[in-house]
Write a protein that holds these residues in place. Sequence first.
Motif, PDB file in Angstrom:
ATOM      1  N   ARG A 131      33.266   5.583  -1.993  1.00  0.00           N
ATOM      2  CA  ARG A 131      34.250   6.567  -1.524  1.00  0.00           C
ATOM      3  C   ARG A 131      33.832   7.992  -1.873  1.00  0.00           C
ATOM      4  NH1 ARG A 131      37.466   8.288  -5.688  1.00  0.00           N
ATOM      5  NH2 ARG A 131      37.346   7.059  -7.621  1.00  0.00           N
ATOM      6  N   LYS A 132      33.105   8.158  -2.990  1.00  0.00           N
ATOM      7  CA  LYS A 132      32.663   9.505  -3.357  1.00  0.00           C
ATOM      8  C   LYS A 132      31.459   9.942  -2.535  1.00  0.00           C
ATOM      9  CE  LYS A 132      34.714   9.988  -7.880  1.00  0.00           C
ATOM     10  NZ  LYS A 132      34.543  10.509  -9.257  1.00  0.00           N
ATOM     11  N   VAL A 133      30.655   8.982  -2.071  1.00  0.00           N
ATOM     12  CA  VAL A 133      29.603   9.316  -1.112  1.00  0.00           C
ATOM     13  C   VAL A 133      30.237   9.896   0.142  1.00  0.00           C
ATOM     14  CG1 VAL A 133      27.767   8.410   0.359  1.00  0.00           C
ATOM     15  CG2 VAL A 133      27.995   7.576  -1.989  1.00  0.00           C
ATOM     16  N   CYS A 134      31.309   9.257   0.608  1.00  0.00           N
ATOM     17  CA  CYS A 134      32.028   9.763   1.790  1.00  0.00           C
ATOM     18  C   CYS A 134      32.551  11.171   1.542  1.00  0.00           C
ATOM     19  CB  CYS A 134      33.192   8.836   2.139  1.00  0.00           C
ATOM     20  SG  CYS A 134      32.715   7.160   2.557  1.00  0.00           S
ATOM     21  N   SER A 135      33.130  11.415   0.368  1.00  0.00           N
ATOM     22  CA  SER A 135      33.668  12.741   0.047  1.00  0.00           C
ATOM     23  C   SER A 135      32.574  13.797   0.028  1.00  0.00           C
ATOM     24  CB  SER A 135      34.375  12.697  -1.316  1.00  0.00           C
ATOM     25  OG  SER A 135      35.440  11.784  -1.310  1.00  0.00           O
ATOM     26  N   SER A 136      31.409  13.432  -0.563  1.00  0.00           N
ATOM     27  CA  SER A 136      30.297  14.379  -0.639  1.00  0.00           C
ATOM     28  C   SER A 136      29.783  14.750   0.752  1.00  0.00           C
ATOM     29  CB  SER A 136      29.165  13.779  -1.481  1.00  0.00           C
ATOM     30  OG  SER A 136      28.046  14.626  -1.519  1.00  0.00           O
ATOM     31  N   LEU A 137      29.641  13.757   1.621  1.00  0.00           N
ATOM     32  CA  LEU A 137      29.162  14.022   2.987  1.00  0.00           C
ATOM     33  C   LEU A 137      30.161  14.882   3.766  1.00  0.00           C
ATOM     34  CD1 LEU A 137      27.840  10.438   3.826  1.00  0.00           C
ATOM     35  CD2 LEU A 137      26.455  12.462   3.329  1.00  0.00           C
ATOM     36  N   LYS A 138      31.444  14.625   3.582  1.00  0.00           N
ATOM     37  CA  LYS A 138      32.474  15.410   4.268  1.00  0.00           C
ATOM     38  C   LYS A 138      32.467  16.850   3.768  1.00  0.00           C
ATOM     39  CE  LYS A 138      36.179  16.028   6.836  1.00  0.00           C
ATOM     40  NZ  LYS A 138      36.089  16.041   8.311  1.00  0.00           N
ATOM     41  N   ARG A 139      32.312  17.025   2.463  1.00  0.00           N
ATOM     42  CA  ARG A 139      32.359  18.358   1.858  1.00  0.00           C
ATOM     43  C   ARG A 139      31.132  19.189   2.220  1.00  0.00           C
ATOM     44  NH1 ARG A 139      33.295  16.597  -2.769  1.00  0.00           N
ATOM     45  NH2 ARG A 139      31.166  16.577  -3.604  1.00  0.00           N
ATOM     46  N   GLN A 140      29.962  18.559   2.200  1.00  0.00           N
ATOM     47  CA  GLN A 140      28.725  19.318   2.424  1.00  0.00           C
ATOM     48  C   GLN A 140      28.361  19.475   3.894  1.00  0.00           C
ATOM     49  OE1 GLN A 140      25.355  18.475  -0.360  1.00  0.00           O
ATOM     50  NE2 GLN A 140      26.682  16.853  -1.149  1.00  0.00           N
ATOM     51  N   PHE A 141      28.596  18.425   4.687  1.00  0.00           N
ATOM     52  CA  PHE A 141      28.088  18.431   6.063  1.00  0.00           C
ATOM     53  C   PHE A 141      29.169  18.211   7.120  1.00  0.00           C
ATOM     54  CE2 PHE A 141      24.867  16.439   3.216  1.00  0.00           C
ATOM     55  CZ  PHE A 141      23.947  17.476   3.218  1.00  0.00           C
ATOM     56  N   ASN A 142      30.429  18.103   6.677  1.00  0.00           N
ATOM     57  CA  ASN A 142      31.531  17.786   7.588  1.00  0.00           C
ATOM     58  C   ASN A 142      31.253  16.490   8.366  1.00  0.00           C
ATOM     59  OD1 ASN A 142      34.115  18.348   8.574  1.00  0.00           O
ATOM     60  ND2 ASN A 142      33.314  19.332  10.420  1.00  0.00           N
ATOM     61  N   LEU A 143      30.562  15.566   7.692  1.00  0.00           N
ATOM     62  CA  LEU A 143      30.279  14.259   8.282  1.00  0.00           C
ATOM     63  C   LEU A 143      31.326  13.277   7.784  1.00  0.00           C
ATOM     64  CD1 LEU A 143      28.521  12.276   9.885  1.00  0.00           C
ATOM     65  CD2 LEU A 143      27.043  12.058   7.868  1.00  0.00           C
ATOM     66  N   ASP A 144      32.114  12.762   8.671  1.00  0.00           N
ATOM     67  CA  ASP A 144      33.244  11.907   8.300  1.00  0.00           C
ATOM     68  C   ASP A 144      32.906  10.446   8.596  1.00  0.00           C
ATOM     69  OD1 ASP A 144      35.652  11.005   7.517  1.00  0.00           O
ATOM     70  OD2 ASP A 144      36.830  11.932   9.121  1.00  0.00           O
ATOM     71  N   ILE A 145      32.546   9.681   7.559  1.00  0.00           N
ATOM     72  CA  ILE A 145      32.251   8.261   7.737  1.00  0.00           C
ATOM     73  C   ILE A 145      33.030   7.466   6.694  1.00  0.00           C
ATOM     74  CG2 ILE A 145      29.952   8.669   8.693  1.00  0.00           C
ATOM     75  CD1 ILE A 145      28.759   7.921   6.018  1.00  0.00           C
TER      76      ILE A 145
END
Length: 272
Positions: free
Chosen positions: A50-64
């Motif tokens: 879940r924190k991988v998802c948060s990091s991707l959303k925060r840095q790249f606006n990638l929502d997975i």
Amino acid sequence: VTEYKINHYKCNNCGKEVIAKAKIPEHSNFGVNTLTHVTLLKFEDRLPLRKVCSSLKRQFNLDISSATVLDITKRVSNKLSSEYNKIKASLRKSKSVNIDETGMRVGGISFHLWSFTNKDAALYVIRKSRGKNVIEEILGEKYNEVIGCDGWASYPSYTNKIQRCWAHLLREAKYLAEQFDSAKFLYQGLKKLYEKAKSKRPPSKDELILEMKQWIDYAECYKELRKFATTIKNGIEHWFTFIGNKDVEPTNNRAERALRELIVQRKIIGTL
């Protein structure tokens, strides 16, 4: 991201449902940089899914989703299987291999995490078994070089070319010395014997074994030390394998260090 809409039609007369065909790829089309970055976040940076998802959303606006992160790590693992097999092949040619294992829960079931290491590579497997069949799987049935290990029974059942770990031995001797006065002299004697064996000009292997047997005799004189004496005696032929062999280390610290990162992963997984 491509969204696919699949139309479903239902016949008003017979009730049969017809589904339109769509050429949907088996896997989403993430690029190699995304696949690599997600995998490194999970295993190098040790982030939960879940924190991988948060990091991707925060840095790249990638929502997975967390499930997608897990799927990506599986896909990367499959892609790297050829490299994994190359590491296994290199270990089989190595002059010595250090091996260690620890417990690992998989889906609530007990498994064992194994590490196989030398100075150039580390390979890990998770298997239900803690037996010699795992060693045979990785090193082959006829590995003819030295294995560095602890006192677990699977190792001598696989080969007689073993270097028992002095770090384990001295650690246990130190613990006993803290509990019993009779063990203090034994601990100091074993430490001196170890230093003598590691010196630039050590005595012969036979001389070192003879001195080790004298310490076994000493330990057997005390009730509280007899179990430890049996431990030493069981490995009597394997404490000094490193003498005259520069490729063999007297401790199994290399394999234990290799497990540390994955043990941290185990603790993270275990709290979710």
